[in-house]
Design a protein around this motif. Structure first.
Motif, PDB file in Angstrom:
ATOM      1  N   ALA A 129       1.015  -1.229   0.030  1.00 54.38           N
ATOM      2  CA  ALA A 129       0.023   0.139   0.019  1.00 54.38           C
ATOM      3  C   ALA A 129       0.882   1.169   0.006  1.00 54.38           C
ATOM      4  CB  ALA A 129      -0.950  -0.071   1.018  1.00 54.38           C
ATOM      5  N   TRP A 130       2.109   1.228   0.938  1.00 58.34           N
ATOM      6  CA  TRP A 130       2.895   2.418   0.720  1.00 58.34           C
ATOM      7  C   TRP A 130       3.400   2.752  -0.674  1.00 58.34           C
ATOM      8  CZ3 TRP A 130       3.614   6.441   3.434  1.00 58.34           C
ATOM      9  CH2 TRP A 130       4.828   7.314   3.521  1.00 58.34           C
ATOM     10  N   ALA A 131       3.540   1.579  -1.388  1.00 59.61           N
ATOM     11  CA  ALA A 131       4.202   1.950  -2.847  1.00 59.61           C
ATOM     12  C   ALA A 131       3.174   2.599  -3.649  1.00 59.61           C
ATOM     13  CB  ALA A 131       4.568   0.467  -3.467  1.00 59.61           C
ATOM     14  N   ILE A 132       2.033   2.482  -3.283  1.00 60.63           N
ATOM     15  CA  ILE A 132       0.915   3.455  -4.090  1.00 60.63           C
ATOM     16  C   ILE A 132       0.160   4.182  -3.360  1.00 60.63           C
ATOM     17  CG2 ILE A 132       0.573   1.549  -5.944  1.00 60.63           C
ATOM     18  CD1 ILE A 132      -1.608   0.548  -4.203  1.00 60.63           C
ATOM     19  N   ALA A 133       0.883   4.752  -2.310  1.00 60.91           N
ATOM     20  CA  ALA A 133       0.465   5.834  -1.223  1.00 60.91           C
ATOM     21  C   ALA A 133      -0.274   7.142  -1.919  1.00 60.91           C
ATOM     22  CB  ALA A 133       1.163   6.276  -0.145  1.00 60.91           C
ATOM     23  N   PHE A 134       0.642   7.397  -2.838  1.00 62.91           N
ATOM     24  CA  PHE A 134       0.220   8.754  -3.621  1.00 62.91           C
ATOM     25  C   PHE A 134      -1.049   8.631  -4.475  1.00 62.91           C
ATOM     26  CE2 PHE A 134       0.096  12.538  -5.882  1.00 62.91           C
ATOM     27  CZ  PHE A 134       1.067  13.471  -5.567  1.00 62.91           C
ATOM     28  N   PRO A 135      -1.257   7.710  -5.279  1.00 59.60           N
ATOM     29  CA  PRO A 135      -2.658   7.531  -5.840  1.00 59.60           C
ATOM     30  C   PRO A 135      -3.638   7.094  -4.798  1.00 59.60           C
ATOM     31  CG  PRO A 135      -0.887   6.310  -6.916  1.00 59.60           C
ATOM     32  CD  PRO A 135      -0.237   6.735  -5.635  1.00 59.60           C
ATOM     33  N   LEU A 136      -3.389   6.395  -3.845  1.00 55.31           N
ATOM     34  CA  LEU A 136      -4.465   6.023  -2.827  1.00 55.31           C
ATOM     35  C   LEU A 136      -4.707   7.424  -2.123  1.00 55.31           C
ATOM     36  CD1 LEU A 136      -3.098   2.973  -1.126  1.00 55.31           C
ATOM     37  CD2 LEU A 136      -5.079   3.436  -3.038  1.00 55.31           C
ATOM     38  N   CYS A 137      -3.771   8.365  -1.835  1.00 56.09           N
ATOM     39  CA  CYS A 137      -4.376   9.625  -1.062  1.00 56.09           C
ATOM     40  C   CYS A 137      -4.935  10.533  -1.991  1.00 56.09           C
ATOM     41  CB  CYS A 137      -2.850  10.239  -0.548  1.00 56.09           C
ATOM     42  SG  CYS A 137      -2.370   9.330   0.830  1.00 56.09           S
ATOM     43  N   TYR A 138      -4.718  10.425  -3.219  1.00 59.00           N
ATOM     44  CA  TYR A 138      -5.172  11.071  -4.267  1.00 59.00           C
ATOM     45  C   TYR A 138      -6.747  11.098  -4.243  1.00 59.00           C
ATOM     46  CZ  TYR A 138      -5.386  13.894  -8.784  1.00 59.00           C
ATOM     47  OH  TYR A 138      -5.802  14.819  -9.669  1.00 59.00           O
TER      48      TYR A 138
END
Length: 293
Positions: A129-138
Motif C-alpha cells: 500500500a505504501w508503494a501506491i500511497a500517492f494514488p491512494l491519497c489522491y
C-alpha cells in the motif's frame, strides 16, 4: 537452465497471485461503496449538481492510472494480508455510524474514502500500500469539500481588488464586499471567490507534481504553489476585470465575457505554473517511483 525455468515459473505464479489479490481488493472496495451507499450517493450527487466538484468524476480513473503506471514495480513487491488493519476498518465503520447518527455528511464521506487505502493494507499489506500511497491519497480529492473556504476567499479577493485599484489611483468606496468606483458598482460574490480555480489547480497540480518530480520535497513545494498561485491569480483576475469594465465605460467584462475571461485567464496561469515547474523536472521517474512511492 533449470534455475531459469523455475524462476520464470515462480514469477508467473506470483503475477497470477497478484492479479487474483487485486481482483479481491476491487471487489471489496466496490462492496464497501455499495454498503455505505448513502455516502457514495451524496458524493456522486454533488459531482453532478455542482460544477465546482465535477472534477470528482476523473479522480478514481486518475488514481487507477497512476497505480497502473507503477505495475512493473508492484510485480516485484511481496504482498500478503495484514489482518490487524481490519481493526482500523472497524474504527472507520464506527466513525461512519456516529457521523450518520449526527447527520455530519462530510465525516461520512471522509470515513468512506479512508476505507479504501485501509482495505489495500489489509489485503495486500502495508508495504504494498505504501508503494501506491500517492494514488491512494489522491482519492481524497473526490470528496466534495471546500465550501467553508468561500467566505475567506471572497474577503481576500475583495481586499486584493480594492487595494490594487487604490494603488492604480482609482478612488474606491467599499462597504463589505461591495465597492464603487467612478465608472460603476461592483461586488465580489460566491462565483468570484475563486474556489473553482483553487480546487482545479490543486487537483491538477498534485497530479503534475507526482508525474514530474521524484523528490517528495519538490512535490510538496509545487503543491503549495498550486494553492497559493490560484488565490493570488484570482485577485489579479478580479482587478483586471474591474479595470477592463472601467476603461471600456462598463461595456466589456460585465456579462458572459466576464466568465469566459476568467477561465481563459486561469488556463493561462496554470500553463505558466506548469511551464515554470518543468524547469525542475526529474527524469527517469519510472524506475524511482517504486522507492519513493
Amino acid at each position: 537452465m533449470k534455475t531459469m525455468i523455475l524462476s520464470e515459473a515462480s514469477r508467473t505464479a506470483s503475477l497470477k497471485e497478484l492479479k487474483e489479490s487485486s481482483y479481491i481488493v476491487l471487489i471489496v472496495i466496490v462492496s464497501i461503496l455499495f454498503i455505505f451507499y448513502e455516502a457514495t450517493e451524496s458524493i456522486v450527487t454533488t459531482w453532478i449538481r455542482s460544477e465546482t466538484y465535477a472534477h470528482g468524476f476523473i479522480i478514481f480513473p486518475f488514481s487507477m492510472y497512476m497505480i497502473w503506471k507503477k505495475r512493473a514495480t508492484l510485480y516485484d513487491l511481496a504482498h500478503y494480508p495484514e489482518f490487524k488493519w481490519l481493526i482500523v476498518l472497524g474504527i472507520l465503520g464506527f466513525g461512519w455510524l456516529l457521523a450518520s447518527l449526527s447527520s455530519v455528511l462530510v465525516v461520512k464521506q471522509f470515513a468512506l474514502i479512508s476505507m479504501i487505502p485501509v482495505v489495500v493494507c489489509a489485503i495486500m499489506g502495508f508495504r504494498f500500500a505504501w508503494a501506491i500511497a500517492f494514488p491512494l491519497c489522491y482519492l481524497f480529492f473526490a470528496i466534495p469539500v471546500g465550501d467553508s473556504l468561500i467566505p475567506p476567499l471572497i474577503d481576500f479577493t475583495a481586499d486584493f481588488t480594492v487595494s490594487a485599484l487604490q494603488l492604480t489611483g482609482i478612488p474606491v468606496y467599499r462597504e463589505g464586499n461591495f465597492f464603487s468606483i467612478p465608472s460603476g458598482n461592483w461586488s465580489v460574490v460566491e462565483a468570484c471567490s475563486g474556489l473553482r480555480y483553487l480546487i482545479a489547480s490543486v487537483t491538477l497540480g498534485t497530479l503534475y507534481a507526482y508525474f514530474t518530480y521524484n523528490s517528495w520535497a519538490k512535490r510538496l513545494i509545487f503543491i503549495i504553489f498550486s494553492v497559493i498561485v490560484p488565490i493570488l491569480a484570482n485577485g489579479l483576475r478580479a482587478y483586471l476585470i474591474v479595470m477592463t469594465g472601467h476603461l471600456s465605460d462598463m461595456k466589456l467584462a460585465v456579462g458572459v465575457d466576464h466568465l469566459i475571461y476568467g477561465w481563459v485567464f486561469f488556463g493561462f496561469v496554470m500553463l505558466l505554473l506548469f511551464w515554470v515547474g518543468s524547469f525542475w523536472r526529474e527524469d527517469e521517474l519510472e524506475s524511482q517511483h517504486g522507492i519513493q512511492g
